[in-house]
Design an enzyme around this catalytic site. Sequence first.
Site, mmCIF file in Angstrom:
data_model
loop_
_atom_site.group_PDB
_atom_site.id
_atom_site.type_symbol
_atom_site.label_atom_id
_atom_site.label_comp_id
_atom_site.label_asym_id
_atom_site.label_seq_id
_atom_site.Cartn_x
_atom_site.Cartn_y
_atom_site.Cartn_z
ATOM 1 C CG ASP A 64 27.437 68.846 24.331
ATOM 2 O OD1 ASP A 64 26.338 68.939 24.906
ATOM 3 O OD2 ASP A 64 28.429 68.328 24.868
ATOM 4 C CG HIS A 65 23.709 66.330 24.915
ATOM 5 N ND1 HIS A 65 24.933 66.725 25.350
ATOM 6 C CD2 HIS A 65 23.584 65.031 25.308
ATOM 7 C CE1 HIS A 65 25.533 65.716 25.973
ATOM 8 N NE2 HIS A 65 24.731 64.679 25.962
ATOM 9 C CG ASP A 119 27.264 63.678 29.631
ATOM 10 O OD1 ASP A 119 26.347 63.965 28.848
ATOM 11 O OD2 ASP A 119 27.998 62.676 29.476
ATOM 12 N NE ARG A 379 25.753 55.339 28.137
ATOM 13 C CZ ARG A 379 25.703 56.389 28.948
ATOM 14 N NH1 ARG A 379 24.987 57.441 28.614
ATOM 15 N NH2 ARG A 379 26.335 56.370 30.089
ATOM 16 C CB SER A 533 22.174 58.812 30.685
ATOM 17 O OG SER A 533 21.803 60.065 31.142
ATOM 18 N NE ARG A 535 19.307 60.317 29.629
ATOM 19 C CZ ARG A 535 19.266 59.577 28.520
ATOM 20 N NH1 ARG A 535 18.194 58.872 28.225
ATOM 21 N NH2 ARG A 535 20.284 59.559 27.685
HETATM 22 C C1 MIC Z 1 24.047 60.132 27.119
HETATM 23 O O1 MIC Z 1 25.060 59.780 26.531
HETATM 24 O O2 MIC Z 1 23.128 59.329 27.381
HETATM 25 C C2 MIC Z 1 23.918 61.557 27.557
HETATM 26 C C3 MIC Z 1 22.859 62.149 26.751
HETATM 27 O O3 MIC Z 1 25.094 62.256 27.296
HETATM 28 C C4 MIC Z 1 23.604 61.561 29.047
HETATM 29 C C5 MIC Z 1 23.161 62.809 29.601
HETATM 30 C C6 MIC Z 1 21.737 63.121 29.298
HETATM 31 O O4 MIC Z 1 20.883 62.277 29.393
HETATM 32 O O5 MIC Z 1 21.486 64.270 28.991
HETATM 33 C C7 MIC Z 1 24.700 61.012 29.952
HETATM 34 O O6 MIC Z 1 25.410 60.135 29.534
HETATM 35 O O7 MIC Z 1 24.789 61.364 31.127
HETATM 36 FE FE1 SF4 Z 2 27.094 63.169 23.802
HETATM 37 FE FE2 SF4 Z 2 26.492 61.370 25.685
HETATM 38 FE FE3 SF4 Z 2 26.946 60.635 23.158
HETATM 39 FE FE4 SF4 Z 2 28.937 61.489 24.620
HETATM 40 S S1 SF4 Z 2 27.733 59.646 24.989
HETATM 41 S S2 SF4 Z 2 28.512 62.065 22.503
HETATM 42 S S3 SF4 Z 2 27.974 63.065 25.844
HETATM 43 S S4 SF4 Z 2 25.258 61.893 23.879
#
Ligand code: MIC
Ligand code: SF4
Length: 641
Positions: A64-65, A119, A379, A533, A535
């Site tokens: 999905d990313h 995630d 965010r 995140s 990550r």
């Molecule tokens: C995000 O919202 O920052 C992400 C992308 O979903 C991350 C995960 C990632 O860095 O791949 C998260 O929130 O954990």
């Molecule tokens: Fe995707 Fe992270 Fe954004 Fe949620 S916050 S939509 S999981 S990138």
Amino acid sequence: MGKTIAQKIIAAHLVSGDMTPGSEVAIHIDQTLTQDATGTMAYLEFETMGIPRVKTELSVAYVDHNTLQCGFENADDHRYLQTVAAKHGVYFSRPGNGICHQVHLERFGKPGKTLIGSDSHTPTGGGLGMLAFGAGGLDVAVAMGGGAYYITMPKMFKVNLTGKLRPYVTAKDVSLELLRILSVKGGVGAIIEWGGPGIETLSVPERATITNMGTELGATTSIFPSDDVTRTFLKAQGREADFTPLASDPDAQYDRIIHIDLSTLKPLIACPHSPDNVATVESLKGVKVDQVCIGSCTNSSLVDMRKVAAMLKGKTIAPGVSLSISPGSKQVLTMLAQSGDLVSILASGARVLECACGPCIGMGFSPNSGGVSLRTFNRNFLGRSGTKDGQVYLVSPETAAASALTGYITDPTTLEPIAPVALPDAFHIDDSAVLAPAADGSTVEVLRGPNIKEFPQSKAFSDTLEAKAVLKVGDNITTDHIMPAGAKILPYRSNIPKLSQFCFEVCDPTFPERAKAAGDGMIIGGSNYGQGSSREHAALVPMYLGIRCVLAKSFARIHVANLINAGILPLTFADPQDYEELQQDHVLEISHILSSMETGVFTVLDKTTGKAISANCQLSKRQQKILLSGGLLNYTKEGGQ
Ligand code: MIC
Ligand code: SF4
């Protein structure tokens, strides 16, 4: 003494440890999820453990990313994920099927179960009464292999809701209100349980918006009870059999209780560049808007989209505004098409994007230079949208739609009301985009593209470390600062050497080169270092660049776990004033590391000034062993549990 909902679920899943706040507990995990931006690394780690088939009740790999395919990298990673999932007993949710948290809520989540996901917004499942945590990929890999998940036993907070939301005031505004009260650090070390008579008025997707944004509070997770509202949602998803009731005991004890009267809330907005920078929408009335994005795991449910469609129906968006709409799942998009709501959306001039994270993570749809972007996301960290000087505000879908129509930040309560939109009695069910794993994985060949590079090796600690302070940063450094995302960088999530070129790009583009040149390095951080995140790349990449220790005023929960998993020592200043003294490029020495790990008290000698300061790190026995082995992967390979 009575128990909270979370305490009941933890007690039912406890593998070891004692449930006193602050001590380490190991929890059995029923379900896992991964997404593609963190999943590739998680499955590479899982593969090195040599376990043929996952041992969980259910594991799902979502894509999905990284859905933009501007070169071979993402497509190769998707193919790797599909084959590795089929081989090891993991369900595979194809690209286009939707955002992991939305799809998991619709099709897989179960009250009372434990879930970890690679995630940070995995707590979305708390809207269904699941105990769901965001975790690093390595922790998810271990859980897939049947290993426990280790957390520090959190405190318990309760938010008591009374009243009922007024029209055009939404679950998103409830989240923003709590962020206003608690700030991005206010939930650290706590599980937030939602209760009170007001919760009966909130549907599961609305509850999920709220538990989703508990992540922005730094909370370990958030959870709602499982009640009639939960049963109604599961029934409409054809899953009534998955329902179990769940409530806290009447005499459960909470460390803090916060009261919110839903009837008094107004539409709220989080201003750049932090989700807790909250104001009323009314107070920003008239600010010109360039871009509006509706979607993300926070606000992409069917009801959210139907409300937006009702507001847009028969109207066109302001000429100066570019509007994107990303429905959260194929189920949502299909139902919008069936009901004709999609026609209202398209006719308004909106651009419909695929069911994926998209603009939320800078995968396309970045704002214009200095542009004001209103997003229904969770965010708004600096640079996350892909435009460094973009001004990102977080709002509800209703505020977003109202502002897209007028071209200015607009409080939706000043517009004509729309007819109430309710959950359908039955959702459209079609799970054909979720591929079941092979019955016999041994015949499946895992396909790896050239973008997949080896997992970096961390060094085990010896008794003394001399390291250069390669970087000094301020408070609230997010993982988007440490390891940025976006369409340009995300394709390299399985290629650490390449990814490392972008580490701390937002703060100091010279960091990667200087860190490499320094050999062993340290980072000096402020408070809440590593928020955002899950990550693990924000730990793996600095480790690859030679960082051995981060000395900060305080850390975010998932990040500190990722640092230890990567073999990096996370120290906190005993006296935060000492932060002022330590400067970039100073040479620091930590001696007697082995005995300090036992006591939790470390001495850091600034060799440049001659001053010694004290730092802390309370490590469990297991965490000490992980660091001494040079990270969780080595520890697990050596047979550690
Ligand atoms: C995000 O919202 O920052 C992400 C992308 O979903 C991350 C995960 C990632 O860095 O791949 C998260 O929130 O954990
Ligand atoms: Fe995707 Fe992270 Fe954004 Fe949620 S916050 S939509 S999981 S990138």
